[in-house]
Design an enzyme around this catalytic site. Structure first.
Site, PDB file in Angstrom:
ATOM      1  N   GLU A  66       0.815  -1.217   0.000  1.00 44.02           N
ATOM      2  CA  GLU A  66       0.000   0.000   0.000  1.00 44.02           C
ATOM      3  C   GLU A  66       0.848   1.267   0.000  1.00 44.02           C
ATOM      4  OE1 GLU A  66      -2.533  -3.323   1.039  1.00 44.02           O
ATOM      5  OE2 GLU A  66      -0.612  -2.651   1.865  1.00 44.02           O
TER       6      GLU A  66
ATOM      7  N   HIS B 295     -11.283  -6.188   8.419  1.00 43.44           N
ATOM      8  CA  HIS B 295     -11.990  -5.858   7.178  1.00 43.44           C
ATOM      9  C   HIS B 295     -13.281  -5.092   7.443  1.00 43.44           C
ATOM     10  CE1 HIS B 295      -9.396  -9.271   6.088  1.00 43.44           C
ATOM     11  NE2 HIS B 295      -9.351  -8.726   4.887  1.00 43.44           N
TER      12      HIS B 295
END
Length: 368
Positions: free
Chosen positions: A102, A172
């Site tokens: 990322e 998540h």
């Protein structure tokens, strides 16, 4: 021994059944309220939020030859299929996969944007945007200020699926909007449905400052709306008043907007009162004027968000209301939020600020 195994196996099977039964409602803690307004005149087609986001990126890639879309697995459409079919349409040089890094995705996007390209970067889950935090906060957000506006990376949009999905648990399901709301130079946006998502995403892509576009993943396929097929934008920093009333102001964004709309209906049907329901849409900047004008009218305010209570963005809204609306308040500003704990799995219904918790907060506020 065999009987003990059988007995324990039966207990285990019943435990799994109970967990599964309770999990059937994990992804349905709200009722979806589709938009019935049209931001522009012209042809519309039915889209869910995933398709509306895909349509916005399709329009961008079609009309802007410098635009590129990249991230983990976007070549085949991404894990939520928001980029479905775009590589086939625009080629591997404009829609492509990146390594699982990322920080690298954000850094690459900053480089593209400062070089003049339009960069649309997908972070596969908002929970994993934190390795890119330094790049976003210390580089992207400061580029225009640091250079005296000689260069910027305003053509950078970071898309990330966020919030509860019914089975995401602690890695998540997070809502990280408040982390980025503290950073001058960024724009932070959270849509509530297809029409809003398309217009807000197109605005972010064209914004002169880098944008973090957080997409509540449970809304991707929750319902469809008649979305204009053409190009349109919705203003950043402008909230929308979805229901009007004089009893209380209900403020939320993303999925919580639908929770608060249901609360407003309950208040109308069971309490005989009408509430303002405001979708903030843009977290940074946020529409202080619309919220404060509503609170001055109603005298009461409920703010709801999925992120934990402490230092959530609701605290900023409450502080602003206290400063600007103090003499108009009939009750303390109430925040209904996630708890100050990691996001749970089977206990997700107890963590989320659902209809019951928000409705109870409203009743307490009304009788204060």
């Amino acid at each position: 021994m065999a009987s003990l195994v059988t007995k324990n196996g039966g207990l285990f099977a019943r435990l799994i059944k109970n967990v599964n039964d309770s999990g059937k409602r994990l992804s349905s803690h709200f009722t979806y309220f589709p938009d019935d307004g049209k931001p522009v005149e012209g042809e519309t087609t039915k889209m869910n939020m995933m398709q509306a986001i895909n349509n916005a990126m399709d329009l961008t890639l079609k009309t802007d030859p410098t635009a590129v879309l990249f991230g983990e697995d976007v070549a085949f459409g991404g894990v939520f299929r928001c980029a479905l079919g775009l590589q086939e349409k625009y080629g591997k040089e404009r829609v492509f996969n990146t390594p699982l890094c990322e920080q690298g995705i954000a850094g690459f996007g900053i480089g593209l944007a400062t070089a003049g390209a339009t960069a649309i970067a997908e972070i596969q889950f908002a929970d994993y945007i934190f390795p890119a935090f330094d790049q976003i906060v210390n580089e992207a957000a400061k580029a225009r200020y640091r250079s005296g506006a000689q260069f910027s990376c305003g053509a950078l949009t970071l898309r990330a699926p966020c919030s509860a999905v019914g089975h995401g648990a602690l890695y998540h399901s997070q809502s990280p909007e408040a982390f980025f709301a503290h950073v001058p130079g960024l724009r932070v946006v959270v849509p509530r449905g297809p029409i809003a998502a398309k217009g807000l995403l197109l605005s972010c892509i064209r914004e002169k400052d880098p944008c973090v576009f957080l997409e509540p993943k449970i809304l991707y396929r929750s319902a469809s709306e008649e979305v204009p097929v053409g190009d349109y934008t919705l203003p950043l920093g402008k909230a929308q008043v979805l229901r009007e009333g004089d009893a209380a102001t209900l403020v939320g964004w993303g999925t919580q907007v639908h929770v608060l709309l249901e609360v407003a209906e309950l208040a109308r049907d069971q309490l005989g009162v009408q509430c303002d329901v405001i979708d903030l849409q843009s977290i940074l900047p946020w529409d202080e004027e619309t919220v404060c004008n509503s609170v001055k009218k109603t005298g009461r305010c409920i703010i709801a968000h999925e992120a934990p209570l402490t230092s959530g963005f609701g605290a900023e809204i409450a502080a602003t209301i206290q400063e600007q609306c103090f003499l108009h308040l009939e009750a303390p500003v109430s925040r209904v939020c996630g708890w100050d704990s990691p996001f749970p799995h089977v206990f997700e219904p107890l963590y989320l600020p659902g209809v019951t918790r928000c409705y109870d907060a409203l009743k307490e506020t009304l009788k204060y």
